[in-house]
Design an enzyme around this catalytic site. Structure first.
Site, PDB file in Angstrom:
ATOM      1  N   ASP A  52       0.860  -1.218   0.191  1.00  0.00           N
ATOM      2  CA  ASP A  52      -0.043  -0.118   0.081  1.00  0.00           C
ATOM      3  C   ASP A  52       0.865   1.141  -0.009  1.00  0.00           C
ATOM      4  O   ASP A  52       1.884   1.327   0.688  1.00  0.00           O
ATOM      5  CB  ASP A  52      -0.653  -0.121   1.072  1.00  0.00           C
ATOM      6  CG  ASP A  52      -1.983   1.293   1.063  1.00  0.00           C
ATOM      7  OD1 ASP A  52      -3.275   0.612   1.049  1.00  0.00           O
ATOM      8  OD2 ASP A  52      -1.814   2.230   1.043  1.00  0.00           O
ATOM      9  N   ILE A  53       0.518   2.205  -0.879  1.00  0.00           N
ATOM     10  CA  ILE A  53       1.368   3.478  -1.054  1.00  0.00           C
ATOM     11  C   ILE A  53       1.372   4.448   0.025  1.00  0.00           C
ATOM     12  O   ILE A  53       2.106   5.238   0.263  1.00  0.00           O
ATOM     13  CB  ILE A  53       1.243   4.178  -2.290  1.00  0.00           C
ATOM     14  CG1 ILE A  53       2.406   4.971  -2.931  1.00  0.00           C
ATOM     15  CG2 ILE A  53       0.112   4.852  -2.170  1.00  0.00           C
ATOM     16  CD1 ILE A  53       3.568   3.958  -3.259  1.00  0.00           C
TER      17      ILE A  53
ATOM     18  N   GLU B   5     -12.092   3.885  -1.159  1.00  0.00           N
ATOM     19  CA  GLU B   5     -11.575   4.519  -2.129  1.00  0.00           C
ATOM     20  C   GLU B   5     -11.495   4.186  -3.382  1.00  0.00           C
ATOM     21  O   GLU B   5     -11.488   4.750  -4.376  1.00  0.00           O
ATOM     22  CB  GLU B   5      -9.991   4.849  -1.423  1.00  0.00           C
ATOM     23  CG  GLU B   5      -9.193   5.925  -2.214  1.00  0.00           C
ATOM     24  CD  GLU B   5      -7.869   5.819  -1.726  1.00  0.00           C
ATOM     25  OE1 GLU B   5      -7.523   5.790  -0.592  1.00  0.00           O
ATOM     26  OE2 GLU B   5      -6.720   6.108  -2.334  1.00  0.00           O
TER      27      GLU B   5
ATOM     28  N   HIS C 244     -10.209  -5.665  -2.819  1.00  0.00           N
ATOM     29  CA  HIS C 244      -8.686  -5.841  -2.422  1.00  0.00           C
ATOM     30  C   HIS C 244      -8.657  -6.130  -0.809  1.00  0.00           C
ATOM     31  O   HIS C 244      -9.740  -5.709  -0.161  1.00  0.00           O
ATOM     32  CB  HIS C 244      -7.882  -4.646  -2.533  1.00  0.00           C
ATOM     33  CG  HIS C 244      -8.436  -3.361  -2.250  1.00  0.00           C
ATOM     34  ND1 HIS C 244      -9.279  -2.556  -2.776  1.00  0.00           N
ATOM     35  CD2 HIS C 244      -8.170  -2.491  -0.910  1.00  0.00           C
ATOM     36  CE1 HIS C 244      -9.638  -1.564  -2.311  1.00  0.00           C
ATOM     37  NE2 HIS C 244      -9.185  -1.359  -1.137  1.00  0.00           N
TER      38      HIS C 244
ATOM     39  N   HIS D 242      -6.590  -5.936   2.669  1.00  0.00           N
ATOM     40  CA  HIS D 242      -5.683  -4.985   3.414  1.00  0.00           C
ATOM     41  C   HIS D 242      -4.740  -6.231   4.401  1.00  0.00           C
ATOM     42  O   HIS D 242      -5.764  -6.672   5.166  1.00  0.00           O
ATOM     43  CB  HIS D 242      -5.951  -3.893   4.218  1.00  0.00           C
ATOM     44  CG  HIS D 242      -6.565  -2.771   3.396  1.00  0.00           C
ATOM     45  ND1 HIS D 242      -5.876  -1.647   3.311  1.00  0.00           N
ATOM     46  CD2 HIS D 242      -7.700  -2.477   2.834  1.00  0.00           C
ATOM     47  CE1 HIS D 242      -6.454  -0.732   2.521  1.00  0.00           C
ATOM     48  NE2 HIS D 242      -7.735  -1.378   2.376  1.00  0.00           N
TER      49      HIS D 242
HETATM   50  P1  5GP Z   1      -9.880   1.203   0.477  1.00  0.00           P
HETATM   51  O1  5GP Z   1     -10.299   1.383  -0.983  1.00  0.00           O
HETATM   52  O2  5GP Z   1      -9.762  -0.051   0.936  1.00  0.00           O
HETATM   53  O3  5GP Z   1     -10.762   2.178   1.428  1.00  0.00           O
HETATM   54  O4  5GP Z   1      -8.329   2.137   0.313  1.00  0.00           O
HETATM   55  C1  5GP Z   1      -7.611   2.040  -0.525  1.00  0.00           C
HETATM   56  C2  5GP Z   1      -6.173   1.707  -0.318  1.00  0.00           C
HETATM   57  O5  5GP Z   1      -5.373   1.522  -1.550  1.00  0.00           O
HETATM   58  C3  5GP Z   1      -5.782   2.924   0.513  1.00  0.00           C
HETATM   59  O6  5GP Z   1      -5.069   2.111   1.562  1.00  0.00           O
HETATM   60  C4  5GP Z   1      -4.655   3.532  -0.359  1.00  0.00           C
HETATM   61  O7  5GP Z   1      -3.490   4.038   0.425  1.00  0.00           O
HETATM   62  C5  5GP Z   1      -4.201   2.594  -1.544  1.00  0.00           C
HETATM   63  N1  5GP Z   1      -4.041   3.189  -2.651  1.00  0.00           N
HETATM   64  C6  5GP Z   1      -4.628   3.856  -3.432  1.00  0.00           C
HETATM   65  N2  5GP Z   1      -4.105   4.075  -4.497  1.00  0.00           N
HETATM   66  C7  5GP Z   1      -2.762   3.554  -4.689  1.00  0.00           C
HETATM   67  C8  5GP Z   1      -2.091   3.317  -5.587  1.00  0.00           C
HETATM   68  O8  5GP Z   1      -1.834   4.111  -6.530  1.00  0.00           O
HETATM   69  N3  5GP Z   1      -0.840   2.350  -5.393  1.00  0.00           N
HETATM   70  C9  5GP Z   1      -0.922   1.724  -3.971  1.00  0.00           C
HETATM   71  N4  5GP Z   1       0.300   0.917  -4.004  1.00  0.00           N
HETATM   72  N5  5GP Z   1      -1.701   1.978  -3.461  1.00  0.00           N
HETATM   73  C10 5GP Z   1      -2.968   2.607  -3.277  1.00  0.00           C
END
Ligand code: 5GP
Length: 132
Positions: free
Chosen positions: A29-30, A88, A93, A95
């Site tokens: 995760d970035i 987001e 996905h 975590h």
């Molecule tokens: P969620 O959709 O589970 O709420 O969060 C999305 C996760 O993806 C976040 O923890 C965010 O930091 C990660 N994320 C979003 N865009 C990118 C990206 O371009 N690259 C990576 N490696 N992680 C990402």
């Protein structure tokens, strides 16, 4: 339009790869909660995890299990926590987060800041643990 994770799978956007099969991909995760925070995805884009068909869901979970074992070996932690949010990025996905305490899984807290070299080193050490 392709999700940002599909673009990562296709190599359009760089990522720190941890593990890969023909159907699944794991990368750091970035914006990590802690160093070693990893995302596990199906390459086939589906928005919502629980919309994935049963077979692919089971295989994704088994892949995540293998990755979690490698994280546990590579990163000092008490447990590897599992979370599914999808608030987001509309591409299913999981975590995987190395935990010292329950607070490490608080998505509202300030994220860890890592250099590209640190990301690279962490990804390599998790990947190495997968092989042994
Ligand atoms: P969620 O959709 O589970 O709420 O969060 C999305 C996760 O993806 C976040 O923890 C965010 O930091 C990660 N994320 C979003 N865009 C990118 C990206 O371009 N690259 C990576 N490696 N992680 C990402």
């Amino acid at each position: 339009m392709a999700s940002i994770f599909t673009r990562i799978v296709q190599g359009e956007i760089p990522s720190y790869r941890v593990a890969e099969t023909d159907r699944f991909y794991a990368f750091l995760d970035i914006n990590p909660l802690v160093p070693g925070h990893t995302l596990v995805i199906p390459k086939q884009e589906t928005d919502y995890l629980f919309d994935i068909n049963d077979q692919d869901y089971q295989d994704l979970m088994l892949f995540a299990k293998r990755v979690s074992e490698a994280i546990y070996k590579a990163i000092p932690c008490k447990r590897v926590g599992v979370a599914v949010l999808g608030m987001e990025v509309p591409h299913a996905h999981i975590h995987l987060v190395p935990l010292q305490s329950e607070g490490d899984l608080d998505f509202r807290k300030e994220k860890a800041k890592l250099t590209p070299e640190q990301f690279q080193e962490i990804a390599a050490s998790i990947a190495k643990s997968l092989e042994v």
